[in-house]
Design a protein around this motif. Structure first.
Motif, PDB file in Angstrom:
ATOM      1  N   ILE A  42     -29.944  19.418  -0.951  1.00 49.63           N
ATOM      2  CA  ILE A  42     -29.671  20.701  -1.258  1.00 49.63           C
ATOM      3  C   ILE A  42     -30.811  21.088  -1.833  1.00 49.63           C
ATOM      4  O   ILE A  42     -31.413  22.304  -2.351  1.00 49.63           O
ATOM      5  CB  ILE A  42     -28.593  20.479  -2.351  1.00 49.63           C
ATOM      6  N   GLY A  43     -31.578  19.939  -2.728  1.00 50.79           N
ATOM      7  CA  GLY A  43     -32.709  20.734  -3.356  1.00 50.79           C
ATOM      8  C   GLY A  43     -33.874  21.361  -2.799  1.00 50.79           C
ATOM      9  O   GLY A  43     -34.583  22.401  -2.526  1.00 50.79           O
ATOM     10  N   GLN A  44     -34.330  21.003  -1.489  1.00 54.62           N
ATOM     11  CA  GLN A  44     -34.579  21.041   0.181  1.00 54.62           C
ATOM     12  C   GLN A  44     -34.525  22.374   0.548  1.00 54.62           C
ATOM     13  O   GLN A  44     -35.191  23.455   0.872  1.00 54.62           O
ATOM     14  CB  GLN A  44     -35.070  19.835   0.627  1.00 54.62           C
ATOM     15  N   ALA A  45     -33.163  22.468   0.787  1.00 55.71           N
ATOM     16  CA  ALA A  45     -32.594  24.013   1.565  1.00 55.71           C
ATOM     17  C   ALA A  45     -33.247  25.214  -0.218  1.00 55.71           C
ATOM     18  O   ALA A  45     -33.329  26.500   0.643  1.00 55.71           O
ATOM     19  CB  ALA A  45     -31.086  23.519   1.254  1.00 55.71           C
ATOM     20  N   GLU A  50     -34.916  18.020  -6.605  1.00 54.12           N
ATOM     21  CA  GLU A  50     -33.300  17.029  -6.598  1.00 54.12           C
ATOM     22  C   GLU A  50     -32.810  17.323  -8.161  1.00 54.12           C
ATOM     23  O   GLU A  50     -31.640  17.187  -7.625  1.00 54.12           O
ATOM     24  CB  GLU A  50     -33.890  15.829  -5.797  1.00 54.12           C
ATOM     25  N   HIS A  51     -32.919  16.708  -9.072  1.00 49.62           N
ATOM     26  CA  HIS A  51     -33.556  16.969 -10.418  1.00 49.62           C
ATOM     27  C   HIS A  51     -32.020  18.035 -10.409  1.00 49.62           C
ATOM     28  O   HIS A  51     -30.910  18.080 -11.190  1.00 49.62           O
ATOM     29  CB  HIS A  51     -34.245  16.277 -11.035  1.00 49.62           C
ATOM     30  N   VAL A  52     -32.723  19.266 -10.041  1.00 43.86           N
ATOM     31  CA  VAL A  52     -32.450  20.663 -10.598  1.00 43.86           C
ATOM     32  C   VAL A  52     -30.991  21.242  -9.795  1.00 43.86           C
ATOM     33  O   VAL A  52     -29.518  21.313  -9.883  1.00 43.86           O
ATOM     34  CB  VAL A  52     -33.117  21.598  -9.994  1.00 43.86           C
ATOM     35  N   ALA A  53     -30.918  20.228  -8.537  1.00 44.49           N
ATOM     36  CA  ALA A  53     -30.064  20.783  -7.512  1.00 44.49           C
ATOM     37  C   ALA A  53     -28.722  19.708  -8.227  1.00 44.49           C
ATOM     38  O   ALA A  53     -27.395  19.740  -8.009  1.00 44.49           O
ATOM     39  CB  ALA A  53     -30.337  19.776  -6.111  1.00 44.49           C
ATOM     40  N   LYS A  54     -28.668  18.195  -8.692  1.00 44.67           N
ATOM     41  CA  LYS A  54     -28.031  17.486  -8.950  1.00 44.67           C
ATOM     42  C   LYS A  54     -27.677  18.164 -10.108  1.00 44.67           C
ATOM     43  O   LYS A  54     -25.966  17.568  -9.780  1.00 44.67           O
ATOM     44  CB  LYS A  54     -28.468  15.910  -9.585  1.00 44.67           C
ATOM     45  N   ARG A  55     -27.614  18.728 -11.366  1.00 44.79           N
ATOM     46  CA  ARG A  55     -27.909  19.530 -12.003  1.00 44.79           C
ATOM     47  C   ARG A  55     -26.592  20.580 -11.678  1.00 44.79           C
ATOM     48  O   ARG A  55     -25.708  20.698 -12.505  1.00 44.79           O
ATOM     49  CB  ARG A  55     -28.214  20.058 -13.480  1.00 44.79           C
TER      50      ARG A  55
END
Length: 92
Positions: A42-45, A50-55
């Motif tokens: 998700i972060g890459q897309a 990755e932290h922002v995607a996780k949040r």
């Protein structure tokens, strides 16, 4: 005896439409969740960490009142928050 007010009852926190609650980024994250993407993917897309995607995933789960990604994906499909992708799969 307590009588529930009209329009209220055991409906719970989903009385507002989840579609209006989600930002554009959150809708995109939900689409990627439905497709089975990991937080890293998700972060890459979205070109975020990755932290922002996780949040953002956590925020989406909270807004949809879902304990996990699978249930969020089911709610998204059931309530029409994302497309099914079948049109693309069938060449439409």
């Amino acid at each position: 005896m307590v009588v529930p007010r009209s329009g209220r009852g055991a409906v719970g926190p989903r009385t507002r439409s989840p579609r209006r609650q989600l930002t554009e980024r959150e809708r995109r994250v939900l689409e990627l969740l439905v497709e089975g993407f990991s937080n890293r993917q998700i972060g890459q897309a979205l070109e975020v960490s990755e932290h922002v995607a996780k949040r953002t995933v956590a925020i989406v789960l909270a807004k949809l009142d879902c304990p996990n990604r699978t249930q969020a994906a089911a709610v998204a499909l059931r309530e029409g928050l994302v497309g099914t992708g079948l049109g693309e799969a069938l060449g439409a």
